[in-house]
Design an enzyme around this catalytic site. Structure first.
Site, PDB file in Angstrom:
ATOM      1  N   ARG A 109       0.842  -1.218   0.000  1.00  0.00           N
ATOM      2  CA  ARG A 109       0.000   0.000   0.000  1.00  0.00           C
ATOM      3  C   ARG A 109       0.871   1.261   0.000  1.00  0.00           C
ATOM      4  NH1 ARG A 109      -2.896  -3.789  -0.496  1.00  0.00           N
ATOM      5  NH2 ARG A 109      -4.909  -4.162   0.517  1.00  0.00           N
ATOM      6  N   SER A 183     -10.530  -0.169   3.433  1.00  0.00           N
ATOM      7  CA  SER A 183      -9.743  -0.401   4.655  1.00  0.00           C
ATOM      8  C   SER A 183      -9.220   0.925   5.176  1.00  0.00           C
ATOM      9  CB  SER A 183      -8.554  -1.310   4.357  1.00  0.00           C
ATOM     10  OG  SER A 183      -9.013  -2.532   3.860  1.00  0.00           O
ATOM     11  N   GLU A 279      -4.623   4.178   6.221  1.00  0.00           N
ATOM     12  CA  GLU A 279      -4.326   3.868   4.812  1.00  0.00           C
ATOM     13  C   GLU A 279      -4.708   4.995   3.838  1.00  0.00           C
ATOM     14  OE1 GLU A 279      -5.100  -0.182   3.361  1.00  0.00           O
ATOM     15  OE2 GLU A 279      -6.008   0.723   1.596  1.00  0.00           O
TER      16      GLU A 279
HETATM   17  C1  LIG Z   1     -15.246  -0.294  -0.561  1.00  0.00           C
HETATM   18  C2  LIG Z   1     -13.782  -0.034  -0.854  1.00  0.00           C
HETATM   19  C3  LIG Z   1     -12.918  -1.110  -0.986  1.00  0.00           C
HETATM   20  C4  LIG Z   1     -11.557  -0.892  -1.262  1.00  0.00           C
HETATM   21  N1  LIG Z   1     -10.743  -1.978  -1.395  1.00  0.00           N
HETATM   22  C5  LIG Z   1      -9.433  -1.805  -1.672  1.00  0.00           C
HETATM   23  C6  LIG Z   1      -8.562  -2.923  -1.821  1.00  0.00           C
HETATM   24  O1  LIG Z   1      -8.981  -4.072  -1.741  1.00  0.00           O
HETATM   25  N2  LIG Z   1      -7.258  -2.691  -2.081  1.00  0.00           N
HETATM   26  C7  LIG Z   1      -6.760  -1.435  -2.217  1.00  0.00           C
HETATM   27  O2  LIG Z   1      -5.555  -1.301  -2.464  1.00  0.00           O
HETATM   28  N3  LIG Z   1      -7.551  -0.349  -2.086  1.00  0.00           N
HETATM   29  C8  LIG Z   1      -8.870  -0.510  -1.817  1.00  0.00           C
HETATM   30  N4  LIG Z   1      -9.700   0.588  -1.670  1.00  0.00           N
HETATM   31  C9  LIG Z   1      -9.118   1.938  -1.782  1.00  0.00           C
HETATM   32  C10 LIG Z   1      -9.341   2.610  -3.176  1.00  0.00           C
HETATM   33  O3  LIG Z   1     -10.231   1.867  -3.949  1.00  0.00           O
HETATM   34  C11 LIG Z   1      -8.023   2.743  -3.931  1.00  0.00           C
HETATM   35  O4  LIG Z   1      -7.103   3.501  -3.169  1.00  0.00           O
HETATM   36  C12 LIG Z   1      -8.211   3.427  -5.288  1.00  0.00           C
HETATM   37  O5  LIG Z   1      -6.982   3.404  -5.992  1.00  0.00           O
HETATM   38  C13 LIG Z   1      -8.747   4.860  -5.164  1.00  0.00           C
HETATM   39  O6  LIG Z   1      -9.047   5.336  -6.444  1.00  0.00           O
HETATM   40  P1  LIG Z   1      -9.724   6.766  -6.649  1.00  0.00           P
HETATM   41  O7  LIG Z   1      -9.753   7.012  -8.133  1.00  0.00           O
HETATM   42  O8  LIG Z   1     -11.021   6.832  -5.914  1.00  0.00           O
HETATM   43  O9  LIG Z   1      -8.645   7.683  -5.978  1.00  0.00           O
HETATM   44  P2  LIG Z   1      -8.863   8.899  -4.953  1.00  0.00           P
HETATM   45  O10 LIG Z   1      -9.359   8.362  -3.657  1.00  0.00           O
HETATM   46  O11 LIG Z   1      -9.612   9.958  -5.644  1.00  0.00           O
HETATM   47  O12 LIG Z   1      -7.341   9.349  -4.762  1.00  0.00           O
HETATM   48  C14 LIG Z   1      -6.448   8.634  -3.943  1.00  0.00           C
HETATM   49  C15 LIG Z   1      -5.103   9.364  -3.942  1.00  0.00           C
HETATM   50  O13 LIG Z   1      -4.516   9.279  -5.236  1.00  0.00           O
HETATM   51  C16 LIG Z   1      -4.287  10.577  -5.793  1.00  0.00           C
HETATM   52  N5  LIG Z   1      -4.605  10.478  -7.229  1.00  0.00           N
HETATM   53  C17 LIG Z   1      -5.708   9.936  -7.783  1.00  0.00           C
HETATM   54  N6  LIG Z   1      -5.621   9.959  -9.139  1.00  0.00           N
HETATM   55  C18 LIG Z   1      -4.415  10.526  -9.421  1.00  0.00           C
HETATM   56  C19 LIG Z   1      -3.729  10.828 -10.640  1.00  0.00           C
HETATM   57  N7  LIG Z   1      -4.256  10.539 -11.856  1.00  0.00           N
HETATM   58  N8  LIG Z   1      -2.513  11.448 -10.574  1.00  0.00           N
HETATM   59  C20 LIG Z   1      -1.959  11.740  -9.370  1.00  0.00           C
HETATM   60  N9  LIG Z   1      -2.557  11.472  -8.179  1.00  0.00           N
HETATM   61  C21 LIG Z   1      -3.762  10.866  -8.213  1.00  0.00           C
HETATM   62  C22 LIG Z   1      -5.223  11.509  -5.034  1.00  0.00           C
HETATM   63  O14 LIG Z   1      -4.697  12.819  -5.012  1.00  0.00           O
HETATM   64  C23 LIG Z   1      -5.215  10.861  -3.647  1.00  0.00           C
HETATM   65  O15 LIG Z   1      -4.052  11.222  -2.930  1.00  0.00           O
HETATM   66  C24 LIG Z   1     -11.063   0.413  -1.404  1.00  0.00           C
HETATM   67  C25 LIG Z   1     -11.942   1.496  -1.293  1.00  0.00           C
HETATM   68  C26 LIG Z   1     -13.279   1.281  -1.018  1.00  0.00           C
HETATM   69  C27 LIG Z   1     -14.200   2.459  -0.928  1.00  0.00           C
END
Ligand SMILES: Cc1cc2nc3c(=O)[nH]c(=O)nc-3n(C[C@H](O)[C@H](O)[C@H](O)COP(=O)(O)OP(=O)(O)OC[C@H]3O[C@@H](n4cnc5c(N)ncnc54)[C@H](O)[C@@H]3O)c2cc1C
Length: 287
Positions: A109, A183, A279
């Protein structure tokens, strides 16, 4: 991410779309995916096309561009196994950059994008190398149990995909219905000696060997032992099916959520001497 308050500044949501195969050998394809593509839709598409490996990462919410930030992982597989290059724009200079997998310093992570390059780049696309032959990875305990329950002895990637979707749908609240960030805490890494001592005192405690003298503990188990599972506090709470997921029950404030997280961390530290690390990225606080 968790929005704990107003964010002062310009917010950009990369919405770039497009998926292209630009290299193919007998054993693998190299695929370039734009940052704004939906991660799960891309996993489904890859599977349909016979590009394997991502099936354990099905149903992780979010975009492709966010996937390298925390090196998304689930059910025994992490994104880093497939990353070839990450394309980005340097926010300060406006220049295009390409990072090789080594430059990304991926960990559990974790990546360089949370440290030296934190908030310094906009990721525009990622290149992945995906095997053309299935390499099924179904050893993760809950995945293996689900497949066994379904009577699947020799799972295909499609079986793994379906099982992961079934497990996640049953256990995790959909953020569209009940806001959550998945998480909330990382599984803590401790040295093997400390893990053995904890295990001797708590024989039911799950401990996973992590190599190099380290063991990974289950944050969910630790939190559950401290009695937090299903607890409700004002507008926020701990999910009743998964103690690692903190939820906004409607109208919850960022400050309430962070106060709940702080109390959970404190009780786990008091009971087990283990520090939990948050996380998701937290925005909108001075902290
Ligand atoms: C129900 C649920 C289950 C999940 N299960 C998992 C799991 O099993 N494993 C896991 O690893 N994660 C899990 N996650 C966490 C999440 O899905 C991941 O972290 C995912 O990558 C977030 O994507 P997002 O587009 O919503 O990013 P955001 O939450 O919008 O952004 C996350 C971070 O990345 C940065 N960011 C986003 N896009 C870019 C870009 N293009 N360039 C630069 N920076 C960027 C943002 O600034 C922020 O700091 C889960 C979340 C939820 C809600």
């Amino acid at each position: 991410m968790v929005l704990a308050g107003d964010v002062a500044g310009l917010v950009i949501r990369p919405a770039l779309e497009g998926i292209g195969v630009f290299g193919e050998s007998d054993t693998e394809v190299t695929v370039c995916v734009a940052a704004g593509e939906n991660w799960h839709a891309f996993v489904e598409r890859s599977l349909r096309q016979g590009h394997y490996g991502l099936e354990n990462l099905a149903l992780i919410p979010g975009t492709v561009g966010a996937a390298p930030i925390q090196n998304i992982g689930a059910y025994g597989v992490e994104l880093e196994s497939f990353v070839y290059r990450v394309h980005a724009i340097d926010i300060a200079s406006g220049e295009d950059l390409t990072l090789g997998a080594q430059d990304c310093a991926f960990g559990y992570r974790d990546s360089v994008f949370k440290h030296a390059l934190r908030d310094r780049l906009v990721i525009t696309a990622i290149d992945l190398k995906l095997p053309l032959q299935p390499h099924v990875n179904a050893d993760y305990p809950s995945l293996a149990a689900c497949l066994a329950e379904q009577g699947v002895a020799s799972p295909t990637p499609a079986d793994v995909f379906a099982a992961v979707v079934a497990i996640r749908s049953a256990r995790l609240p959909n953020p569209a219905d009940m806001p959550n960030a998945g998480s909330f805490f990382k599984n803590p890494m401790v040295d093997d000696g400390f893990a053995s001592k904890l295990k001797a005192d708590n024989p039911d405690m799950p401990v996973f060997a992590a190599g190099d003298g380290a063991s990974k503990l289950s944050a969910a188990w630790l939190i559950e032992q401290c009695g937090w599972k299903g607890r409700v506090r004002g507008g926020v709470g701990v999910h009743d099916r998964h103690s690692l997921v903190l939820v906004n029950r409607g109208g919850g404030r960022g400050s309430e959520l962070l106060a709940l997280a702080a109390d959970i961390r404190q009780s786990v530290a008091d009971a087990f001497g283990v520090e939990l690390e948050i996380e998701p990225r937290i925005y909108g606080t001075q902290a």
